[in-house]
Scaffold this motif. Structure first.
Motif, PDB file in Angstrom:
ATOM      1  N   LEU A  48      32.799  25.243  39.452  1.00  0.00           N
ATOM      2  CA  LEU A  48      33.767  25.640  38.530  1.00  0.00           C
ATOM      3  C   LEU A  48      33.140  26.551  37.293  1.00  0.00           C
ATOM      4  CD1 LEU A  48      34.848  21.937  37.883  1.00  0.00           C
ATOM      5  CD2 LEU A  48      36.076  23.686  38.972  1.00  0.00           C
ATOM      6  N   ILE A  49      32.047  26.299  36.918  1.00  0.00           N
ATOM      7  CA  ILE A  49      31.690  27.382  35.941  1.00  0.00           C
ATOM      8  C   ILE A  49      31.414  28.818  36.659  1.00  0.00           C
ATOM      9  CG2 ILE A  49      29.407  28.011  34.519  1.00  0.00           C
ATOM     10  CD1 ILE A  49      29.080  25.179  33.992  1.00  0.00           C
ATOM     11  N   GLN A  88      29.258  14.707  33.099  1.00  0.00           N
ATOM     12  CA  GLN A  88      29.664  13.358  33.896  1.00  0.00           C
ATOM     13  C   GLN A  88      28.858  12.971  34.741  1.00  0.00           C
ATOM     14  OE1 GLN A  88      31.972  11.063  32.545  1.00  0.00           O
ATOM     15  NE2 GLN A  88      31.891  12.225  30.848  1.00  0.00           N
ATOM     16  N   ARG A  89      27.847  14.000  35.289  1.00  0.00           N
ATOM     17  CA  ARG A  89      27.194  13.738  36.514  1.00  0.00           C
ATOM     18  C   ARG A  89      25.793  12.808  36.121  1.00  0.00           C
ATOM     19  NH1 ARG A  89      25.015  19.072  39.132  1.00  0.00           N
ATOM     20  NH2 ARG A  89      27.150  19.303  39.443  1.00  0.00           N
ATOM     21  N   TYR A  90      25.593  11.839  37.246  1.00  0.00           N
ATOM     22  CA  TYR A  90      24.523  11.249  36.926  1.00  0.00           C
ATOM     23  C   TYR A  90      23.878  10.482  38.340  1.00  0.00           C
ATOM     24  CZ  TYR A  90      27.661   7.184  38.201  1.00  0.00           C
ATOM     25  OH  TYR A  90      28.506   6.449  38.791  1.00  0.00           O
ATOM     26  N   ARG A 135      31.305  14.202  39.296  1.00  0.00           N
ATOM     27  CA  ARG A 135      32.790  13.735  38.760  1.00  0.00           C
ATOM     28  C   ARG A 135      33.934  14.024  39.487  1.00  0.00           C
ATOM     29  NH1 ARG A 135      36.697  12.021  37.658  1.00  0.00           N
ATOM     30  NH2 ARG A 135      37.580  11.571  35.464  1.00  0.00           N
ATOM     31  N   PHE A 136      33.784  15.289  40.270  1.00  0.00           N
ATOM     32  CA  PHE A 136      34.965  15.915  41.072  1.00  0.00           C
ATOM     33  C   PHE A 136      34.650  15.845  42.300  1.00  0.00           C
ATOM     34  CE2 PHE A 136      35.996  17.912  36.901  1.00  0.00           C
ATOM     35  CZ  PHE A 136      36.809  16.876  36.571  1.00  0.00           C
ATOM     36  N   PHE A 137      33.815  16.639  42.679  1.00  0.00           N
ATOM     37  CA  PHE A 137      33.383  17.000  44.258  1.00  0.00           C
ATOM     38  C   PHE A 137      31.769  17.420  44.223  1.00  0.00           C
ATOM     39  CE2 PHE A 137      35.761  20.341  42.524  1.00  0.00           C
ATOM     40  CZ  PHE A 137      34.833  21.271  42.643  1.00  0.00           C
ATOM     41  N   ARG A 138      31.218  17.588  45.276  1.00  0.00           N
ATOM     42  CA  ARG A 138      29.748  18.004  45.317  1.00  0.00           C
ATOM     43  C   ARG A 138      29.527  19.269  44.871  1.00  0.00           C
ATOM     44  NH1 ARG A 138      25.177  16.188  47.875  1.00  0.00           N
ATOM     45  NH2 ARG A 138      23.702  17.709  48.525  1.00  0.00           N
ATOM     46  N   ASN A 139      28.588  19.662  43.841  1.00  0.00           N
ATOM     47  CA  ASN A 139      28.281  20.593  43.126  1.00  0.00           C
ATOM     48  C   ASN A 139      29.328  21.078  42.143  1.00  0.00           C
ATOM     49  OD1 ASN A 139      25.702  20.690  44.390  1.00  0.00           O
ATOM     50  ND2 ASN A 139      26.363  21.655  46.090  1.00  0.00           N
ATOM     51  N   LEU A 156      35.686  26.977  33.033  1.00  0.00           N
ATOM     52  CA  LEU A 156      34.217  26.803  31.943  1.00  0.00           C
ATOM     53  C   LEU A 156      34.364  25.138  31.359  1.00  0.00           C
ATOM     54  CD1 LEU A 156      33.833  30.113  30.506  1.00  0.00           C
ATOM     55  CD2 LEU A 156      32.852  29.116  32.406  1.00  0.00           C
ATOM     56  N   SER A 157      35.609  24.980  30.898  1.00  0.00           N
ATOM     57  CA  SER A 157      35.697  23.654  30.263  1.00  0.00           C
ATOM     58  C   SER A 157      35.309  22.509  31.475  1.00  0.00           C
ATOM     59  CB  SER A 157      37.017  23.445  29.355  1.00  0.00           C
ATOM     60  OG  SER A 157      37.232  24.436  28.665  1.00  0.00           O
ATOM     61  N   ALA A 158      36.223  22.757  32.417  1.00  0.00           N
ATOM     62  CA  ALA A 158      36.104  21.496  33.385  1.00  0.00           C
ATOM     63  C   ALA A 158      34.524  21.534  34.288  1.00  0.00           C
ATOM     64  CB  ALA A 158      37.101  22.107  34.712  1.00  0.00           C
ATOM     65  N   GLY A 159      33.968  22.685  34.164  1.00  0.00           N
ATOM     66  CA  GLY A 159      32.572  22.537  34.627  1.00  0.00           C
ATOM     67  C   GLY A 159      31.704  22.163  33.717  1.00  0.00           C
ATOM     68  N   ILE A 160      31.816  22.164  32.592  1.00  0.00           N
ATOM     69  CA  ILE A 160      30.977  21.637  31.652  1.00  0.00           C
ATOM     70  C   ILE A 160      31.029  19.960  31.336  1.00  0.00           C
ATOM     71  CG2 ILE A 160      30.429  21.287  28.988  1.00  0.00           C
ATOM     72  CD1 ILE A 160      31.233  24.541  28.682  1.00  0.00           C
ATOM     73  N   TYR A 161      32.532  19.710  31.551  1.00  0.00           N
ATOM     74  CA  TYR A 161      32.685  18.373  31.670  1.00  0.00           C
ATOM     75  C   TYR A 161      32.352  17.798  32.715  1.00  0.00           C
ATOM     76  CZ  TYR A 161      35.646  14.120  32.176  1.00  0.00           C
ATOM     77  OH  TYR A 161      35.907  12.980  32.493  1.00  0.00           O
TER      78      TYR A 161
END
Length: 235
Positions: free
Chosen positions: A199-200, A167-169, A190-194, A158-163
């Protein structure tokens, strides 16, 4: 002998949360020699100087309770805490004919005084904190996936998903010579598509599965407790 084999091949030691408040059963193991079955266990407890009785039961996949006859020592024997013990069952002809998947359960003292864990209401605890309900429906020492692992996994996803979402723009769009927008800006992850959605979603899936698992295990605890008080089948 084939019937005996079918009976014993289905016996799996399952350490359920059936514990007396002052005593703990652990390290349950089975051994078989001809028509004699031995259940070994370690008896621990807060009061190491006070011996107590212990009885051998079995339960099947439907949580029906079975009490074997011809066991030694008998139910009046007192076991000393802090030691390894065993109960021996001389399997009779009637038991050979029961094609049941049975699991052993060593109960200290009066079964009605034992703690079989919380019922399905423990799922509310896992609803509040992932993994919390596990501590109340089963002895966490014998769980492959520890409750704190579930808590950490949900928090991490959840934390990684919110982060990732924060960070998405989107980059600046491209314009034609005439000033009209030719192409919209590209989404940067930030990491990969969607990444945020995946993550969430994974964190929520782990959380929901924990709630469901605790509810099922709690229901089994309640059924087991009820069967101990109402229906015990003799082997």
């Amino acid at each position: 002998m084939r019937k005996l084999f079918l009976l014993l091949i289905g016996i799996q030691p399952w350490l359920i949360y059936a514990q007396h408040q002052n005593y703990k059963i652990s390290d349950v193991d089975l051994s078989i020699r001809f028509d004699t079955l031995s259940v070994d266990f370690f008896l621990g407890g807060k009061h190491a100087t006070l011996p107590t009785s212990a009885q051998l039961y079995f339960f099947d996949q439907d949580l029906h309770i079975y009490k074997p006859e011809n066991v030694s020592p008998d139910t009046l024997f007192l076991f000393q805490p802090g030691k390894q013990h065993h109960i021996i069952w001389k399997i009779n002809e009637k038991s050979w004919k029961k094609d049941k998947m049975l699991s052993p359960l060593v109960v200290v003292g009066n079964p009605s005084a034992n703690n079989f864990g919380m019922g399905p209401e423990a799922a509310f605890l896992s609803l509040v904190v992932p993994g919390l309900g596990n501590y109340f429906v089963e002895d966490s020492r014998y769980q492959r996936i520890k409750p704190y692992m579930r808590t950490a996994a949900v928090a991490a996803f959840l934390s990684a998903g919110i982060y990732a979402s924060n960070q998405r723009y989107r980059t600046e769009p491209s314009y034609s010579v005439g000033g009209e927008m030719w192409k919209s800006g590209e989404v940067k992850y930030r990491f990969f598509r969607n990444d945020a959605e995946l993550l969430i979603g994974t964190g929520v899936a782990i959380w929901l599965s924990d709630i469901i698992w605790v509810a099922i295990r709690g229901t089994n605890n309640r059924t087991l407790k009820k069967n101990f008080n109402t229906m015990i089948i003799t082997l």
